[in-house]
Design a protein around this motif. Structure first.
Motif, short mmCIF file in Angstrom:
data_model
loop_
_atom_site.label_atom_id
_atom_site.label_comp_id
_atom_site.label_asym_id
_atom_site.label_seq_id
_atom_site.Cartn_x
_atom_site.Cartn_y
_atom_site.Cartn_z
N UNK A 180 36.73 40.74 38.04
CA UNK A 180 36.88 42.10 37.52
C UNK A 180 37.93 42.81 38.38
N UNK A 181 38.72 43.70 37.77
CA UNK A 181 39.80 44.35 38.51
C UNK A 181 39.36 45.07 39.77
N UNK A 182 38.11 45.57 39.79
CA UNK A 182 37.64 46.30 40.97
C UNK A 182 36.92 45.41 41.98
N UNK A 183 36.84 44.10 41.70
CA UNK A 183 36.16 43.17 42.59
C UNK A 183 37.18 42.21 43.21
N UNK A 184 37.20 42.11 44.55
CA UNK A 184 38.13 41.16 45.17
C UNK A 184 37.71 39.72 44.87
N UNK A 185 38.70 38.85 44.79
CA UNK A 185 38.41 37.43 44.55
C UNK A 185 37.98 36.79 45.87
N UNK A 186 37.10 35.80 45.79
CA UNK A 186 36.65 35.11 46.99
C UNK A 186 37.67 34.03 47.35
N UNK A 187 37.69 33.56 48.62
CA UNK A 187 38.59 32.47 49.00
C UNK A 187 38.41 31.24 48.13
N UNK A 188 37.18 30.96 47.67
CA UNK A 188 36.95 29.81 46.80
C UNK A 188 37.66 29.97 45.46
N UNK A 189 37.73 31.19 44.96
CA UNK A 189 38.37 31.44 43.67
C UNK A 189 39.89 31.33 43.75
N UNK A 190 40.47 31.74 44.87
CA UNK A 190 41.93 31.70 44.98
C UNK A 190 42.43 30.43 45.66
#
Length: 96
Positions: free
Chosen positions: A11-21
């Motif tokens: 979601x735009x207001x939620x940072x991505x986790x290292x696993x996701x990126x």
């Protein structure tokens, strides 16, 4: 964007986790003055200026007319300048 990409995007207001990126932003090197000094400068993918690498090379200011004589010989003009300097040093060791 296809449906699977839409579902996996944070979601735009939620940072991505290292696993996701795929990597941890905290592991990135610090971009300090030394990093920028050693960085190569490229414009449109073309190398414009090579960064300074201590102990490997030094920057040298030469008269434009001298450099143009070497450049007029085509690619690898920097190598020809280096070769000419090495030959001169070998021929004149007593002048240093």
């Amino acid at each position: 964007m296809n449906e699977s990409m839409r579902n996996s995007a944070a979601a735009p207001d939620q940072p991505m986790s290292p696993d996701e990126i795929g990597w941890d932003p905290d592991d990135a090197p610090e971009l300090d003055a030394a990093w920028f000094e050693q960085a190569d400068i490229r414009v449109g993918g073309r190398l414009v200026e090579r960064g300074h690498r201590p102990g490997d090379t030094e920057r040298l200011v030469l008269p434009t007319n001298l450099v143009e004589r070497f450049r007029s010989g085509g690619p690898d003009w920097q190598i020809r300048i280096e070769t000419a300097l090495k030959e001169w040093l070998n021929e004149h060791p007593d002048l240093l």
